[in-house]
Every structure is written in C-alpha cells, then in structure tokens.
Design a protein around this motif. Structure first.
Motif, PDB file in Angstrom:
ATOM      1  N   LEU A 144       0.609  -1.060  -0.517  1.00 43.40           N
ATOM      2  CA  LEU A 144       0.271  -0.072   0.023  1.00 43.40           C
ATOM      3  C   LEU A 144       0.955   1.291   0.253  1.00 43.40           C
ATOM      4  CD1 LEU A 144      -2.714   0.734  -0.358  1.00 43.40           C
ATOM      5  CD2 LEU A 144      -2.586   0.670   2.837  1.00 43.40           C
ATOM      6  N   PRO A 145       2.262   1.312   0.898  1.00 39.30           N
ATOM      7  CA  PRO A 145       2.337   2.635   1.044  1.00 39.30           C
ATOM      8  C   PRO A 145       3.369   3.220  -0.551  1.00 39.30           C
ATOM      9  CG  PRO A 145       3.514   1.452   2.442  1.00 39.30           C
ATOM     10  CD  PRO A 145       2.690   0.234   1.869  1.00 39.30           C
ATOM     11  N   THR A 146       3.651   1.893  -1.367  1.00 44.48           N
ATOM     12  CA  THR A 146       4.183   2.190  -2.798  1.00 44.48           C
ATOM     13  C   THR A 146       2.830   2.625  -3.718  1.00 44.48           C
ATOM     14  OG1 THR A 146       5.450   1.147  -2.026  1.00 44.48           O
ATOM     15  CG2 THR A 146       5.022   1.372  -4.685  1.00 44.48           C
ATOM     16  N   THR A 147       1.990   1.606  -3.157  1.00 46.71           N
ATOM     17  CA  THR A 147       0.941   2.598  -4.185  1.00 46.71           C
ATOM     18  C   THR A 147       0.437   3.603  -3.812  1.00 46.71           C
ATOM     19  OG1 THR A 147       0.692  -0.412  -4.452  1.00 46.71           O
ATOM     20  CG2 THR A 147      -1.553   1.141  -4.574  1.00 46.71           C
ATOM     21  N   LEU A 148       0.158   3.694  -3.012  1.00 45.22           N
ATOM     22  CA  LEU A 148      -0.405   5.446  -2.298  1.00 45.22           C
ATOM     23  C   LEU A 148       0.268   6.106  -3.071  1.00 45.22           C
ATOM     24  CD1 LEU A 148      -1.952   4.838   0.879  1.00 45.22           C
ATOM     25  CD2 LEU A 148      -3.318   4.402  -1.418  1.00 45.22           C
ATOM     26  N   LEU A 149       1.911   6.173  -2.946  1.00 44.63           N
ATOM     27  CA  LEU A 149       2.089   6.648  -3.310  1.00 44.63           C
ATOM     28  C   LEU A 149       2.412   6.906  -5.124  1.00 44.63           C
ATOM     29  CD1 LEU A 149       4.264   9.033  -3.347  1.00 44.63           C
ATOM     30  CD2 LEU A 149       6.879   7.021  -3.545  1.00 44.63           C
ATOM     31  N   ARG A 150       2.760   6.596  -6.389  1.00 40.92           N
ATOM     32  CA  ARG A 150       2.099   5.957  -7.085  1.00 40.92           C
ATOM     33  C   ARG A 150       0.891   6.444  -7.870  1.00 40.92           C
ATOM     34  NH1 ARG A 150       5.558   0.134  -8.641  1.00 40.92           N
ATOM     35  NH2 ARG A 150       7.454   1.151  -8.766  1.00 40.92           N
ATOM     36  N   ALA A 151      -0.126   6.050  -6.627  1.00 40.26           N
ATOM     37  CA  ALA A 151      -1.459   7.101  -7.090  1.00 40.26           C
ATOM     38  C   ALA A 151      -1.348   8.276  -7.137  1.00 40.26           C
ATOM     39  CB  ALA A 151      -2.314   5.988  -6.230  1.00 40.26           C
ATOM     40  N   ASN A 152      -0.427   9.022  -5.792  1.00 44.53           N
ATOM     41  CA  ASN A 152      -0.570  10.527  -6.688  1.00 44.53           C
ATOM     42  C   ASN A 152       0.011  11.105  -7.408  1.00 44.53           C
ATOM     43  OD1 ASN A 152      -1.972  10.623  -4.257  1.00 44.53           O
ATOM     44  ND2 ASN A 152      -0.883  10.530  -2.396  1.00 44.53           N
ATOM     45  N   CYS A 153       0.886  10.155  -8.031  1.00 45.32           N
ATOM     46  CA  CYS A 153       1.976  10.747  -9.409  1.00 45.32           C
ATOM     47  C   CYS A 153       0.884  10.917 -10.639  1.00 45.32           C
ATOM     48  CB  CYS A 153       3.179  10.113  -9.034  1.00 45.32           C
ATOM     49  SG  CYS A 153       4.997  10.270  -7.649  1.00 45.32           S
ATOM     50  N   TRP A 154       0.075   9.250 -10.581  1.00 47.20           N
ATOM     51  CA  TRP A 154      -0.378   9.483 -11.519  1.00 47.20           C
ATOM     52  C   TRP A 154      -2.033  10.191 -11.514  1.00 47.20           C
ATOM     53  CZ3 TRP A 154      -0.888   8.281 -16.549  1.00 47.20           C
ATOM     54  CH2 TRP A 154      -2.780   7.948 -16.987  1.00 47.20           C
ATOM     55  N   TRP A 155      -3.003  10.223 -10.190  1.00 48.49           N
ATOM     56  CA  TRP A 155      -4.273  10.450 -10.399  1.00 48.49           C
ATOM     57  C   TRP A 155      -4.510  12.291 -10.274  1.00 48.49           C
ATOM     58  CZ3 TRP A 155      -7.471   8.661 -12.999  1.00 48.49           C
ATOM     59  CH2 TRP A 155      -7.745   7.267 -12.958  1.00 48.49           C
ATOM     60  N   ILE A 156      -3.550  12.793  -9.784  1.00 49.04           N
ATOM     61  CA  ILE A 156      -3.793  14.123  -9.098  1.00 49.04           C
ATOM     62  C   ILE A 156      -3.585  15.209 -10.430  1.00 49.04           C
ATOM     63  CG2 ILE A 156      -2.132  16.415  -8.148  1.00 49.04           C
ATOM     64  CD1 ILE A 156      -1.564  14.520  -5.650  1.00 49.04           C
TER      65      ILE A 156
END
Length: 202
Positions: A144-156
């Motif tokens: 989850l930590p890596t997933t949320l970090l990458r999610a912010n980079c993509w989805w923001i």
C-alpha cells in the motif's frame, strides 16, 4: 476530412453522454467493468513480457477484475456526484479541493478494497489456503505505501484535468480511461507474491 475525423470522435461521445444522462448508474457500472477487463489484459501482457514468456490470456483473472468493475461502478458515480455538489464549479480552488479529498479518502479506500477483493476472490472461488485477514494485512503492509505514492503521481494531474474540463455524464468514461493504466498496475501488484516489508521503490 477534418470534419469527418471530428465527427468520428464527437458523435460517439455525444451518444455516450446522452445515454449516460438517462442511465448514469448503469453507464458507470458497465464502463468501469469493461475498462477494468481491458486493463487486466494489459497487465497480463506486460507481466509476460517482463518474464520473457509467451503471453497466454487468463480468462478467470480477467473475469475477476471485470467483477470488480461492476462493484465499483455505482460507488464511483456517487463519488463524482458528491464532489460536484460539495465543490461545484471549475475554478482552480474548487477543483483542487475535489482532487485533495479524492486522493485523501477515495484513493486509500479504493486501492485497499481492490487488494481485499482479490484476496477474498482467491479464497472463495479458488479455495486458496491462507486466511483472508492475515493475508490482507501482509498485502497492505507490503504494497500500500508504494501504491498510494504512485497513485498520487498518476491521479492528481489526471483528476485535476478531469474535474476541470469533463462534465459529470462523461466522468465515468474519462475516469475509466485513466483506470486502464491504473487497473493494469493494481492487477499486477495484487497478483504478485506478498512482500515481507513495505517499500517505496519506484
């Protein structure tokens, strides 16, 4: 030629928008399910390329992700409506608030729920041996930590664009288009071996 090319794009979008206005929940459900199905196919293809083996489509796994799309279709539509009601308008302040709330609340819930869904599916349908809760705990701890970090980079940036330019009836379609990439990533991480500790590698 240019008019024909424009009509080729605009007409299907106009028809989808009109259909979505009359059937918003059904449109959102089918859109997320179909795009999730395609996203998992992309993930399977990329995994085969990474391993250097011939690609063989896993229909059961694709069906699992298709089912997930059906589950999240209506909640996703409700979320878009809530964001529109809470912060209407397309000025940068309203859009920024919607993006911040989406990434702070919806993103952790969605990504955690996807991992939980995959683990529960494997337990119920495939009769996997590990218990659900310990397996889910390890999965969230490791991924989850890596997933949320990458999610912010993509989805923001993606959501900032969507909330600024896209009307509500087209949001499921546009969001689902972004989900092709993100579902491929989630499907890949959900089906790989569980890590022993969290990491923040890129």
């Amino acid at each position: 030629y240019r008019d024909t090319e424009t009509s080729f794009v605009v007409m299907p979008l106009a028809r989808y928008s009109a259909w979505s206005k009359g059937n918003p929940k059904l449109a959102s459900t089918l859109t997320f399910a179909i795009v999730g199905f395609l996203g998992d196919g992309l993930a399977q293809r990329l995994e085969a390329l990474k391993k250097g083996v011939a690609w063989k489509w896993n229909a059961k796994r694709a069906g699992k992700v298709f089912s997930w799309g059906i589950l999240i279709g209506i909640p996703s539509y409700w979320w878009f409506c809530a964001m529109q009601r809470g912060w209407p308008g397309t000025d940068w302040r309203s859009v920024a608030k919607r993006v911040i709330v989406t990434q702070s609340i919806a993103s952790p819930l969605f990504n955690s729920a996807f991992y939980a869904f995959v683990i529960c599916w494997d337990k119920i349908v495939n009769n996997s041996k590990p218990s659900v809760l310990p397996t889910l705990g390890k999965k969230l701890y490791g991924e989850l930590p890596t997933t949320l970090l990458r999610a912010n980079c993509w989805w923001i940036p993606y959501n900032f664009m969507m909330y600024t330019f896209v009307p509500l009836p087209l949001m499921p379609l546009v969001s689902s288009t972004g989900q092709v990439v993100w579902t491929a990533y989630l499907s890949f991480t959900a089906h790989r071996p569980i890590k022993d500790r969290p990491s923040l590698e890129w």
